[in-house]
Design a protein around this motif. Structure first.
Motif, PDB file in Angstrom:
ATOM      1  N   GLN A 135       2.995 124.457  42.705  1.00  0.00           N
ATOM      2  CA  GLN A 135       4.327 123.863  42.821  1.00  0.00           C
ATOM      3  C   GLN A 135       4.557 123.307  44.221  1.00  0.00           C
ATOM      4  N   ALA A 136       3.981 123.961  45.234  1.00  0.00           N
ATOM      5  CA  ALA A 136       4.137 123.509  46.620  1.00  0.00           C
ATOM      6  C   ALA A 136       3.404 122.201  46.881  1.00  0.00           C
ATOM      7  N   ARG A 137       2.549 121.795  45.976  1.00  0.00           N
ATOM      8  CA  ARG A 137       1.760 120.571  46.135  1.00  0.00           C
ATOM      9  C   ARG A 137       2.641 119.316  46.130  1.00  0.00           C
ATOM     10  N   THR A 138       3.836 119.424  45.565  1.00  0.00           N
ATOM     11  CA  THR A 138       4.706 118.263  45.365  1.00  0.00           C
ATOM     12  C   THR A 138       4.936 117.476  46.653  1.00  0.00           C
ATOM     13  N   THR A 139       5.156 118.182  47.757  1.00  0.00           N
ATOM     14  CA  THR A 139       5.427 117.490  49.032  1.00  0.00           C
ATOM     15  C   THR A 139       4.373 117.767  50.093  1.00  0.00           C
ATOM     16  N   ALA A 140       3.313 118.484  49.764  1.00  0.00           N
ATOM     17  CA  ALA A 140       2.317 118.889  50.772  1.00  0.00           C
ATOM     18  C   ALA A 140       1.476 117.711  51.243  1.00  0.00           C
ATOM     19  N   ASN A 141       1.015 117.814  52.484  1.00  0.00           N
ATOM     20  CA  ASN A 141       0.070 116.836  53.032  1.00  0.00           C
ATOM     21  C   ASN A 141      -1.381 117.259  52.830  1.00  0.00           C
ATOM     22  N   PHE A 142      -1.628 118.568  52.908  1.00  0.00           N
ATOM     23  CA  PHE A 142      -2.994 119.027  52.658  1.00  0.00           C
ATOM     24  C   PHE A 142      -2.994 120.441  52.094  1.00  0.00           C
ATOM     25  N   ARG A 143      -4.107 120.764  51.479  1.00  0.00           N
ATOM     26  CA  ARG A 143      -4.330 122.100  50.933  1.00  0.00           C
ATOM     27  C   ARG A 143      -5.454 122.744  51.724  1.00  0.00           C
ATOM     28  N   LEU A 144      -5.243 123.978  52.132  1.00  0.00           N
ATOM     29  CA  LEU A 144      -6.250 124.732  52.877  1.00  0.00           C
ATOM     30  C   LEU A 144      -6.712 125.918  52.046  1.00  0.00           C
ATOM     31  N   VAL A 145      -8.016 126.041  51.890  1.00  0.00           N
ATOM     32  CA  VAL A 145      -8.613 127.195  51.223  1.00  0.00           C
ATOM     33  C   VAL A 145      -9.622 127.809  52.194  1.00  0.00           C
ATOM     34  N   ILE A 186     -10.728 121.758  52.928  1.00  0.00           N
ATOM     35  CA  ILE A 186      -9.507 120.957  53.010  1.00  0.00           C
ATOM     36  C   ILE A 186      -9.484 119.927  51.889  1.00  0.00           C
ATOM     37  N   GLU A 187      -8.350 119.872  51.225  1.00  0.00           N
ATOM     38  CA  GLU A 187      -8.065 118.784  50.286  1.00  0.00           C
ATOM     39  C   GLU A 187      -6.890 118.000  50.844  1.00  0.00           C
ATOM     40  N   ARG A 188      -7.106 116.744  51.139  1.00  0.00           N
ATOM     41  CA  ARG A 188      -6.019 115.919  51.672  1.00  0.00           C
ATOM     42  C   ARG A 188      -5.214 115.361  50.513  1.00  0.00           C
ATOM     43  N   ILE A 189      -3.920 115.658  50.504  1.00  0.00           N
ATOM     44  CA  ILE A 189      -3.055 115.220  49.417  1.00  0.00           C
ATOM     45  C   ILE A 189      -2.336 113.931  49.786  1.00  0.00           C
ATOM     46  N   ARG A 242      -0.650 114.902  63.056  1.00  0.00           N
ATOM     47  CA  ARG A 242      -0.089 116.229  62.764  1.00  0.00           C
ATOM     48  C   ARG A 242      -1.044 117.064  61.909  1.00  0.00           C
ATOM     49  N   ASP A 243      -1.506 116.481  60.812  1.00  0.00           N
ATOM     50  CA  ASP A 243      -2.403 117.248  59.946  1.00  0.00           C
ATOM     51  C   ASP A 243      -3.731 117.537  60.640  1.00  0.00           C
ATOM     52  N   LEU A 244      -4.228 116.550  61.370  1.00  0.00           N
ATOM     53  CA  LEU A 244      -5.527 116.689  62.037  1.00  0.00           C
ATOM     54  C   LEU A 244      -5.522 117.866  63.010  1.00  0.00           C
ATOM     55  N   PHE A 245      -4.505 117.942  63.869  1.00  0.00           N
ATOM     56  CA  PHE A 245      -4.508 118.993  64.888  1.00  0.00           C
ATOM     57  C   PHE A 245      -4.010 120.337  64.348  1.00  0.00           C
ATOM     58  N   THR A 246      -3.264 120.315  63.264  1.00  0.00           N
ATOM     59  CA  THR A 246      -2.931 121.581  62.610  1.00  0.00           C
ATOM     60  C   THR A 246      -4.194 122.207  62.023  1.00  0.00           C
ATOM     61  N   ILE A 247      -4.995 121.402  61.364  1.00  0.00           N
ATOM     62  CA  ILE A 247      -6.262 121.898  60.810  1.00  0.00           C
ATOM     63  C   ILE A 247      -7.191 122.329  61.933  1.00  0.00           C
ATOM     64  N   GLY A 279      -6.365 123.557  64.784  1.00  0.00           N
ATOM     65  CA  GLY A 279      -5.907 124.849  65.259  1.00  0.00           C
ATOM     66  C   GLY A 279      -6.348 125.987  64.354  1.00  0.00           C
ATOM     67  N   ILE A 280      -6.300 125.770  63.054  1.00  0.00           N
ATOM     68  CA  ILE A 280      -6.739 126.805  62.109  1.00  0.00           C
ATOM     69  C   ILE A 280      -8.239 127.049  62.248  1.00  0.00           C
ATOM     70  N   LEU A 281      -9.001 126.003  62.462  1.00  0.00           N
ATOM     71  CA  LEU A 281     -10.452 126.174  62.665  1.00  0.00           C
ATOM     72  C   LEU A 281     -10.742 126.986  63.921  1.00  0.00           C
ATOM     73  N   GLN A 282      -9.908 126.812  64.956  1.00  0.00           N
ATOM     74  CA  GLN A 282     -10.109 127.609  66.169  1.00  0.00           C
ATOM     75  C   GLN A 282      -9.769 129.069  65.921  1.00  0.00           C
ATOM     76  N   LEU A 283      -8.794 129.318  65.078  1.00  0.00           N
ATOM     77  CA  LEU A 283      -8.475 130.697  64.702  1.00  0.00           C
ATOM     78  C   LEU A 283      -9.661 131.357  64.015  1.00  0.00           C
ATOM     79  N   LEU A 284     -10.319 130.619  63.142  1.00  0.00           N
ATOM     80  CA  LEU A 284     -11.497 131.167  62.459  1.00  0.00           C
ATOM     81  C   LEU A 284     -12.618 131.457  63.446  1.00  0.00           C
TER      82      LEU A 284
END
Length: 564
Positions: free
Chosen positions: A175-185, A193-196, A203-208, A210-215
């Protein structure tokens, strides 16, 4: 002591000798040794029994608090061999085997092509990431360095609607897919990453990123998860739309801000890893520059006015702020400057250095079309921050308190409210300086990149606990990693990625997540905020006539969703 006591009761050997000064016989010697061994054994056994009996009737805390018990035996303490320091974590490196793919000149400049190219069939992202071995996970005994800052408690608050619903189902995520920019698994520490839909700028590039740096920072610690992320400013999850039968599809949608009327899950914004379009550096470096910039001009020597510089065209409230600028007719104690980013880009960002803007005693924070990333930069300046009544909050701002971290300004009477705040500050310089300092201390100490990553970790970890399905890789998703993303970037994108890249895994675990608020604690926070706001409102009313009868809107603070 046992040996000395034994010697006192052992008979003198001369009683068993045939004559003074004559050597003893073998039989006499044997008898002497036999009695000596027996007596010593009895005494030592009695001593051991006494000591052991004493320890058996004392609990562990008493035993630790009475070191004399250990020293009573007069044993020689053997220094413990210090534990060898853990071996240093291997350093991460970045090696690109191929140049970035060419850019398409037909794509608008306000959309980054890097992520699209990375996820395209022509990219080698999958093979690049597959060639990277899984980093060894942190040991289970990794030390906790500290308790997390208080704003981490809102993680429980943000996720409570789904906890109350019994968990997060796949239907909710869809349901959250309706307005999402990307999906992270995330599966076994690897990101897919699935780009929606393309996001604005990077924004999406550096958010992703940041998550990769967390990993990288906590390898093997981030659990498997599946989430949707919306990079647009405005929150959209309105609880009234998901009542009754629709409650089963309440979407857990991540974004950068929310308000009291929405349930969007707030997450650190992209600018913590850099904003290349306007040359804002990654937060780790910029935080240090702001700290140095604070020292250039002492607070008492700064301009005694309220300073704001930004783009007023994005919101009507900012256009109203421009009217508070000094003019031949009014002196509202404000100095307002319009930031023309197109002109600034051509000039090489010479007039937009944030660390050089800490020259006024007061700085104004005002939202744009929604919440603004400028908040942390303004609060970090040692200046007393004048916060124009905000509607939105981000992940850390909900613990900021009026008269402790900032001074509230009424949105419906900005100019007179700003004037009063500056007049008050200039009449109470030490108090105003203290408010500014407390805010910058908060930003410097409690909003470090270590805590930003820890917030991300705990939020994702608590989110993953609520999933009622096993995350799997979507067919449309592509594996991404730091190497594949940075090697596809160009210009400031690549520069900022290199500068913000996590160099090695953390030797310790994340900070300790504090518990949720109790109803009493939540009410106490609201009461404290309301009391401070009311005090300032009373002062302003006494200083200005006629008094505005419109009720005052409080600073954005999450409604007690669990307690109503």
């Amino acid at each position: 002591m046992a040996t000395a006591a034994a010697a006192a009761v052992i008979p003198d050997g001369r009683r068993w000798s045939k004559g003074s000064g004559s050597p003893s016989s073998p039989v006499t010697t044997a008898i002497f040794l036999f009695f000596f061994v027996v007596v010593v054994g009895v005494l030592v056994s009695a001593r051991w029994i006494t000591t052991t009996s004493h320890l058996s009737v004392t609990n562990l805390d008493q035993w630790r608090s009475k070191p004399a018990i250990l020293t009573a035996t007069q044993t020689t303490s053997i220094p413990a061999i210090p534990a060898a320091p853990p071996p240093p974590q291997p350093s991460y490196s970045l090696s690109c085997s191929a140049p970035p793919l060419p850019r398409d000149p037909e794509i608008p400049s306000n959309i980054s092509q890097t992520l699209g190219l990375l996820l395209s069939p022509n990219a080698s992202s999958t093979s690049t990431c597959a060639a990277i071995p899984d980093p060894p996970p942190l040991p289970a005994t990794a030390n906790v360095s500290s308790t997390c800052p208080a704003y981490f408690r809102f993680i429980h608050e943000d996720l409570h609607p789904w906890r109350a619903a019994g968990g997060i189902t796949r239907a909710m995520v869809d349901q959250a897919r309706t307005t999402a920019n990307f999906r992270l698994v995330v599966i076994r520490g690897r990101a897919y990453i699935e780009r929606i839909a393309p996001a604005f700028q990077t924004r999406d590039l550096f958010t992703i990123w940041g998550i990769l740096q967390l990993l990288r920072l906590y390898p093997g610690r981030v659990p498997d998860l599946d989430l949707m992320f919306d990079c647009v400013d405005w929150p959209v999850v309105h609880p009234e739309q998901y009542e009754g039968e629709n409650a089963t599809v309440l979407p857990p949608l991540f974004r950068y801000c929310a308000d009291n009327e929405t349930l969007d899950i707030v997450f650190p914004d992209w600018s913590f890893w850099g904003w290349p379009e306007i040359n804002i550096k990654p937060w780790d470096a910029l935080q240090k520059e702001l700290n140095s910039g604070n020292k250039r001009v002492k607070w008492m020597n700064r301009e005694p006015y309220a300073y704001w510089k930004g783009n007023p065209d994005v919101a009507a409230t900012r256009q109203e702020l421009v009217k508070c600028n000094v003019s031949s007719e009014h002196e509202w104690n404000a100095r307002i400057y319009k930031q023309d980013w197109l002109k600034e880009i051509k000039a090489g960002y010479k007039q937009s250095d944030l660390a050089s803007q800490c020259t006024h005693r007061y700085k104004i924070y005002i939202e744009g079309s929604a919440w603004s990333v400028s908040e942390k930069y303004i609060l970090a300046c040692d200046s007393m921050t004048l916060v124009v009544t905000p509607k939105y909050y981000d992940f850390y701002s909900r613990v900021l308190m009026p008269m402790q971290h900032y001074w509230p300004v009424q949105d419906d009477s900005k100019c007179s409210s700003i004037k009063y705040a500056v007049d008050w500050g200039n009449s109470h310089k030490q108090k105003a300086e203290l408010i500014g300092k407390q805010a910058s201390n908060f930003i410097q100490k409690e909003l470090s990149m270590d805590y930003v990553y820890d917030y991300m970790f705990h939020l994702l970890n608590e989110y993953a606990k609520l999933l009622r399905f096993k995350p799997t890789k979507p067919p449309e998703a592509v594996e991404v990693c730091s190497e594949s993303l940075a090697c596809q970037a160009i210009g400031n994108e690549k520069k900022f990625m290199k500068n913000s890249m996590v160099r090695s895994a953390s030797d310790a675990g994340p900070c300790d997540l504090p518990p949720p608020f109790s109803p009493e604690e939540f009410k106490a926070l609201q009461h404290r905020r309301k009391k401070s706001m009311k005090q300032i409102e009373t002062w302003e009313q006494k200083a200005s006539k006629p008094v505005d009868s419109k009720p005052r809107e409080l600073h954005a603070f999450p409604s007690p969703k669990r307690f109503i």
